[in-house]
Write an enzyme that holds these catalytic residues in place. Sequence first.
Site, PDB file in Angstrom:
ATOM      1  CG  HIS A   1      38.641  28.327  36.814  1.00 36.48           C
ATOM      2  ND1 HIS A   1      37.926  29.425  36.410  1.00 36.48           N
ATOM      3  CD2 HIS A   1      39.835  28.422  36.182  1.00 36.48           C
ATOM      4  CE1 HIS A   1      38.652  30.148  35.576  1.00 36.48           C
ATOM      5  NE2 HIS A   1      39.824  29.554  35.430  1.00 36.48           N
TER       6      HIS A   1
ATOM      7  CD  GLU B   1      34.131  28.133  35.388  1.00 37.96           C
ATOM      8  OE1 GLU B   1      32.910  28.349  35.417  1.00 37.96           O
ATOM      9  OE2 GLU B   1      34.950  28.774  36.064  1.00 37.96           O
TER      10      GLU B   1
ATOM     11  CG  HIS C   1      31.923  36.308  38.541  1.00 37.79           C
ATOM     12  ND1 HIS C   1      33.102  35.592  38.549  1.00 37.79           N
ATOM     13  CD2 HIS C   1      32.166  37.427  39.263  1.00 37.79           C
ATOM     14  CE1 HIS C   1      34.024  36.263  39.225  1.00 37.79           C
ATOM     15  NE2 HIS C   1      33.468  37.378  39.676  1.00 37.79           N
TER      16      HIS C   1
END
Length: 241
Positions: free
Chosen positions: A46, A73, A194
């Site tokens: 990410h 991401e 998450h």
Amino acid sequence: MSHSTKLSININKFATLRNSRGGNNPDVLKAAIDAERFGADGVTVHPRPDERHIRYQDVRDIRKKITTEFNIEGNCSEQKFIDLVLETRPHQVTLVPDALGQLTSDHGWNTIEHQAYLTEMIGVFKKAGIRVSIFVDPVMEMVEGAAKTGTDRIELYTEGYARKFENNKEKAVAPYVAAAQKAKELGLGLNAGHDLDLYNLDFFSKSIPWLDEVSIGHALVCDALYLGYENAVQLYKRQLA
């Protein structure tokens, strides 16, 4: 034939540790290669505009070396991010509505308010042959909105599940099961991520057995400090068996 949920390891925390000291220890590229070697089904990165953990060059280097699935991401409002994804052509891009400087992702897209924008951006990546997933909260209207954007998959943001798991795991997972069922009805692939960890992952994956992929970084890296990296990867894989 039974469905198997894939484990993608987010290696951002390796980069955070490296950047805190300078130099190249730990070696982020090696962390990606070893994730694959230790049995992970994919690697997630990410990159953020300030490059406070994963750097854009890391993404280029990793793409050249790993053969397992690669997921990038990020926030597609940054042209630099769009260019990087189109340059490196990962197997999947996951679009996340991060604000500039945000500590970590903390909500999904409003797929109704941003439907036209998401449709446009998803089209850009799909035209390049990249599978697209978008971050979505477990809200029925947001899942339905996602289906209208042309995305291939949604990624359910699971922080709410993890926070409520200890008090009442059935209640915690219920909105996710409902959202997942709606996604399945609408023909959407399903990812999740998450705050999933060794404590709550097994129940989540068994509650949604058609889950395609989970992306886990922080918890796995924390566990690796005590258990060892290879062992941690294998333990997480077992939760998905």
